[in-house]
Design an enzyme around this catalytic site. Structure first.
Site, mmCIF file in Angstrom:
data_model
loop_
_atom_site.group_PDB
_atom_site.id
_atom_site.type_symbol
_atom_site.label_atom_id
_atom_site.label_comp_id
_atom_site.label_asym_id
_atom_site.label_seq_id
_atom_site.Cartn_x
_atom_site.Cartn_y
_atom_site.Cartn_z
ATOM 1 N N ASP A 192 37.897 47.156 37.797
ATOM 2 C CA ASP A 192 36.704 47.382 36.973
ATOM 3 C C ASP A 192 36.974 48.401 35.865
ATOM 4 O OD1 ASP A 192 34.115 47.064 36.174
ATOM 5 O OD2 ASP A 192 33.231 48.270 37.769
ATOM 6 N N GLY A 193 36.227 48.279 34.775
ATOM 7 C CA GLY A 193 36.261 49.307 33.733
ATOM 8 C C GLY A 193 37.018 48.927 32.475
ATOM 9 N N ASN A 194 37.424 47.668 32.374
ATOM 10 C CA ASN A 194 38.144 47.249 31.151
ATOM 11 C C ASN A 194 37.283 47.448 29.910
ATOM 12 O OD1 ASN A 194 40.142 46.396 32.861
ATOM 13 N ND2 ASN A 194 39.648 44.230 32.725
ATOM 14 N N ARG B 13 36.182 44.597 23.615
ATOM 15 C CA ARG B 13 36.312 44.468 25.073
ATOM 16 C C ARG B 13 37.576 43.691 25.457
ATOM 17 N NH1 ARG B 13 32.027 45.592 28.255
ATOM 18 N NH2 ARG B 13 32.688 44.036 29.760
ATOM 19 N N HIS C 124 40.618 44.056 28.461
ATOM 20 C CA HIS C 124 41.101 43.056 29.415
ATOM 21 C C HIS C 124 42.615 42.859 29.276
ATOM 22 C CE1 HIS C 124 37.093 42.344 30.715
ATOM 23 N NE2 HIS C 124 36.679 41.764 29.601
ATOM 24 N N THR D 79 32.255 34.314 39.933
ATOM 25 C CA THR D 79 31.359 33.203 39.582
ATOM 26 C C THR D 79 30.262 33.689 38.624
ATOM 27 O OG1 THR D 79 30.237 33.654 41.682
ATOM 28 C CG2 THR D 79 31.692 31.753 41.651
ATOM 29 N N LEU E 65 56.177 39.456 48.205
ATOM 30 C CA LEU E 65 54.756 39.763 48.028
ATOM 31 C C LEU E 65 53.959 38.514 47.645
ATOM 32 C CD1 LEU E 65 52.494 41.954 47.505
ATOM 33 C CD2 LEU E 65 53.315 42.020 45.153
ATOM 34 N N ARG F 60 38.615 50.077 44.271
ATOM 35 C CA ARG F 60 37.793 49.729 43.110
ATOM 36 C C ARG F 60 37.889 50.853 42.089
ATOM 37 N NH1 ARG F 60 32.084 46.709 42.390
ATOM 38 N NH2 ARG F 60 32.081 46.797 40.125
HETATM 39 C C1 FPP Z 1 36.001 44.270 34.926
HETATM 40 O O1 FPP Z 1 35.934 45.024 33.757
HETATM 41 C C2 FPP Z 1 37.048 43.282 34.934
HETATM 42 C C3 FPP Z 1 36.851 41.918 34.854
HETATM 43 C C4 FPP Z 1 35.555 41.275 34.635
HETATM 44 C C5 FPP Z 1 37.921 40.973 34.993
HETATM 45 C C6 FPP Z 1 39.256 41.481 35.427
HETATM 46 C C7 FPP Z 1 40.172 41.028 34.413
HETATM 47 C C8 FPP Z 1 41.306 41.637 34.063
HETATM 48 C C9 FPP Z 1 41.886 42.817 34.732
HETATM 49 C C10 FPP Z 1 42.042 41.161 32.862
HETATM 50 C C11 FPP Z 1 42.574 39.829 33.015
HETATM 51 C C12 FPP Z 1 43.647 39.791 34.018
HETATM 52 C C13 FPP Z 1 44.305 38.691 34.269
HETATM 53 C C14 FPP Z 1 45.393 38.664 35.240
HETATM 54 C C15 FPP Z 1 43.966 37.467 33.560
HETATM 55 P P1 FPP Z 1 34.558 45.034 32.995
HETATM 56 O O2 FPP Z 1 34.701 44.159 31.801
HETATM 57 O O3 FPP Z 1 33.449 44.633 33.901
HETATM 58 O O4 FPP Z 1 34.448 46.536 32.582
HETATM 59 P P2 FPP Z 1 33.102 47.330 32.304
HETATM 60 O O5 FPP Z 1 32.331 47.369 33.583
HETATM 61 O O6 FPP Z 1 33.605 48.664 31.887
HETATM 62 O O7 FPP Z 1 32.381 46.613 31.207
#
Ligand code: FPP
Length: 232
Positions: A13-15, A26, A30, A59, A124, A179
């Site tokens: 979380d947190g991208n 955003r 990612h 989903t 792994l 998390r």
């Molecule tokens: C949450 O960050 C992350 C996701 C919704 C998806 C996870 C995806 C990745 C780590 C990148 C893609 C990886 C691969 C292997 C394809 P958020 O967008 O909810 O962050 P926020 O809560 O800060 O908005």
């Protein structure tokens, strides 16, 4: 002291917040997040962790803006391409849980190919939860079991039998859930499988999660008392 966990699950979380803090789109969060996953996977392989499950797309994530969904799908495809390229030289096994329907034909094709060519790899096992929702998984498993029960191919429904029909099949339950980004919830991720897992939450955003952060988390895991509902 506990041994290194056999199975670690990640809610990455947190991208978005990472990107915002740097005034980036955003999608840049990612992208950096997918690089973090690559690094953590390589590192986990050296630690003799046997399974990593990464919550890559839920989903519920379809309801995000179209451009964001498409950016994540492109990164996913890049990750799969890279894993295919490296598959001959690496011991890593790749699996996917979640519903394939809804994903593009090209992604489905690459997932199936990767699962097939890595299925006997000894190292792994990296499990991507894609188009995954825990309740959806339980409902899908229940439907299969109900059908088999009706046909008489299953006569008894136990926890062990039920677990076999989840997407995770014979994979052992996660020992440890990590998390990132400070949210204290599990967001429909592996609700059955996390029943006895140890949880770890960190304020670090996923793109900033480093090997050192992973080491800190593993150190805390090593010192947890796991009782599985029993007395000490
Ligand atoms: C949450 O960050 C992350 C996701 C919704 C998806 C996870 C995806 C990745 C780590 C990148 C893609 C990886 C691969 C292997 C394809 P958020 O967008 O909810 O962050 P926020 O809560 O800060 O908005």
């Amino acid at each position: 002291m506990n041994d290194v966990p056999k199975h670690v699950a990640f809610i990455m979380d947190g991208n978005g917040r990472w990107a915002k803090s740097k005034k980036l789109p955003r999608s840049a969060g990612h992208k950096k997040g997918s690089e973090t996953l690559r690094d953590i996977v390589e590192y986990a392989a050296t630690l003799k962790i046997k399974y990593i499950t990464a919550y890559t797309f839920s989903t519920e994530n379809w309801s995000r803006p179209k451009e964001e969904v498409s950016a994540i799908m492109t990164l996913l495809e890049d990750y799969l391409d890279d894993a295919l390229k490296k598959s001959k030289k690496r011991d890593i096994k790749i699996r996917v849980i979640g519903k394939l329907e809804g994903l593009s034909d090209s992604i489905i094709h690459k997932i199936k190919k990767l699962e097939l060519i890595t299925k006997d790899k000894p190292g792994l096992c990296v499990i991507f939860a894609i188009n995954y929702g825990g309740r959806d998984e339980i409902v899908r498993a229940t439907k299969i079991i109900a059908e088999k029960f009706k046909q008489g191919t299953i006569t008894e429904i136990t926890e062990e039998v039920f677990a076999q029909f989840l997407d995770t099949g014979n994979v052992p339950d996660p020992d440890f859930l990590i998390r990132t980004s400070g949210e204290l919830r599990t967001s429909n991720f592996l609700p059955w499988q996390l029943a006895y897992s140890e949880f770890y939450f960190t304020d670090k955003h996923w793109p900033d999660f480093s090997k050192e952060d992973f080491d800190l988390a593993l150190l805390e895991y090593a010192n947890r008392k796991r009782r599985f509902g029993k007395t000490v």
